[in-house]
Design an enzyme around this catalytic site. Structure first.
Site, PDB file in Angstrom:
ATOM      1  N   GLN A 145      -4.308  -1.739   9.597  1.00 41.69           N
ATOM      2  CA  GLN A 145      -4.187  -3.074   9.012  1.00 41.69           C
ATOM      3  C   GLN A 145      -4.718  -4.132   9.975  1.00 41.69           C
ATOM      4  OE1 GLN A 145      -3.035  -3.699   5.780  1.00 41.69           O
ATOM      5  NE2 GLN A 145      -3.844  -5.735   6.229  1.00 41.69           N
ATOM      6  N   ASP A 153     -11.148   2.685   3.805  1.00 34.71           N
ATOM      7  CA  ASP A 153     -11.407   1.246   3.666  1.00 34.71           C
ATOM      8  C   ASP A 153     -12.911   0.983   3.597  1.00 34.71           C
ATOM      9  OD1 ASP A 153      -9.359  -0.537   3.349  1.00 34.71           O
ATOM     10  OD2 ASP A 153      -8.889  -0.716   5.483  1.00 34.71           O
ATOM     11  N   LYS A 158       0.842  -1.203   0.000  1.00 33.74           N
ATOM     12  CA  LYS A 158       0.000   0.000   0.000  1.00 33.74           C
ATOM     13  C   LYS A 158       0.879   1.256   0.000  1.00 33.74           C
ATOM     14  CE  LYS A 158      -3.726  -2.517   2.144  1.00 33.74           C
ATOM     15  NZ  LYS A 158      -4.322  -3.045   3.373  1.00 33.74           N
TER      16      LYS A 158
END
Ligand code: NAP
Length: 283
Positions: free
Chosen positions: A97, A120, A53
């Site tokens: 994460q 997200d 990412k």
């Protein structure tokens, strides 16, 4: 005639080139899109995801802020750090994460991220916006699947779409996005008897199960669009999806490969959400 391949690698490159341009335009206005990525603990797979990412941000002109913490970081300390990133006007997206160490409640963490920075799209508020048809950040994997379907040029209006899987991160948001695009949607799951009965009626099948060979040739309507979200390993340790690719491609009209299908799209849509967040600030 075998199905046409829908390349997530090629589509990703195209979308990322557009994102680079949007990022450059924002940077000229003094707003460089920035993504904060928080990693807690030393899970090797998570470290790889985070690295990818951060790398993708750098390749397309976005700024990333990588914060790594020991696995004994307290939940309170993590929540405090997120609140401070919420208040930081130079940060447009925040990603924590998963999985987190067992002593940290993941839902509490996700709900602490400001909705305007929830790139997200996992929070209950983002899910509610999707349910209500309000603008907001869509979870990256189903959002990427929609782009792959759009790239075929086939309109979803009036089509029957079958989603296999009902997770909060893939199956359910996928079903809502298809519904929003005017498809008639059926959601199947582990308690669905005779999966093939449903998939055989589908103009579009999205398989998000996590079990290889879930969708086989006789379960697919000729000409259907087949999107394979699954990430599994075959007997030789090779990456494969949920779809029996070699046989299904003989009947489907379009099909995504694994690897090179949905996978590359997920990080691309994370970048897209971050750029969009920065554009909202700039505007
Ligand atoms: P998940 O949370 O484990 O959900 C799997 C879903 O499949 C559940 O809803 C489950 O039903 C359903 N299911 C299980 N066995 C089934 C069966 N025999 N028939 C029909 N449905 C069945 O997984 P997920 O997070 O949604 O991910 C699904 C797959 O996509 C995994 O392989 C994952 O690695 C992959 N994935 C890929 C990406 C990417 O970027 N390429 C991103 C995310 C996920 P129940 O609800 O009844 O248990």
């Amino acid at each position: 005639m075998p199905a046409q391949l829908i390349s997530g690698t090629a589509l990703s490159q195209q979308i990322r080139a557009e994102l680079s341009q949007r990022t450059a335009a924002l940077t000229n206005l003094g707003v460089t899109p920035a993504l904060a990525v928080i990693l807690v603990g030393d899970d090797p797979a998570s470290a790889v995801y985070v690295r990818n990412k951060v790398k993708a941000c750098a390749e397309h002109g976005l700024r990333s802020v990588l914060e790594q913490y020991e696995s004994n970081l307290s939940e309170d300390a993590l929540l405090a750090r997120i609140r401070s990133l919420n208040d930081d006007l130079s940060v447009h997206g925040i990603l924590v994460q998963m999985p987190l160490p067992a002593h940290i409640n993941p839902q509490r963490v996700i709900e602490t991220i400001a909705t305007a920075k929830d790139v997200d799209g996992y929070s209950v508020r983002s899910a509610g916006e999707l349910l209500a048809g309000l603008p907001g950040f869509r979870p990256c994997t189903p959002y990427g699947c929609m782009k792959l379907i759009e790239s075929t040029g086939v309109s979803l209006k009036g089509k029957h779409a079958v989603v296999i899987g009902r997770s909060n991160t893939v199956g359910k948001p996928m079903a809502l996005l298809l519904l929003q695009a005017n498809a008639t949607v059926t959601v199947c799951h582990s308690a669905t008897p005779d999966l093939g009965h449903f998939t055989r009626q589908a103009d579009v099948v999205v398989a998000a199960v996590g079990r290889r060979n879930t969708l086989t040739r006789e379960m697919v309507k000729p000409g259907a669009i087949v999107i394979d979200v699954g990430m599994n390993r075959d007997d030789h340790g090779k990456l494969c999806g949920d779809v029996a690719f070699d046989e299904v491609r003989e009947v489907a009209g379009w099909i995504t490969p694994v690897p090179g299908g949905v996978g590359p799209m997920t990080i691309t849509m994370l970048l897209a959400n971050t750029v969009e967040s920065a554009e909202r600030v700039a505007n």
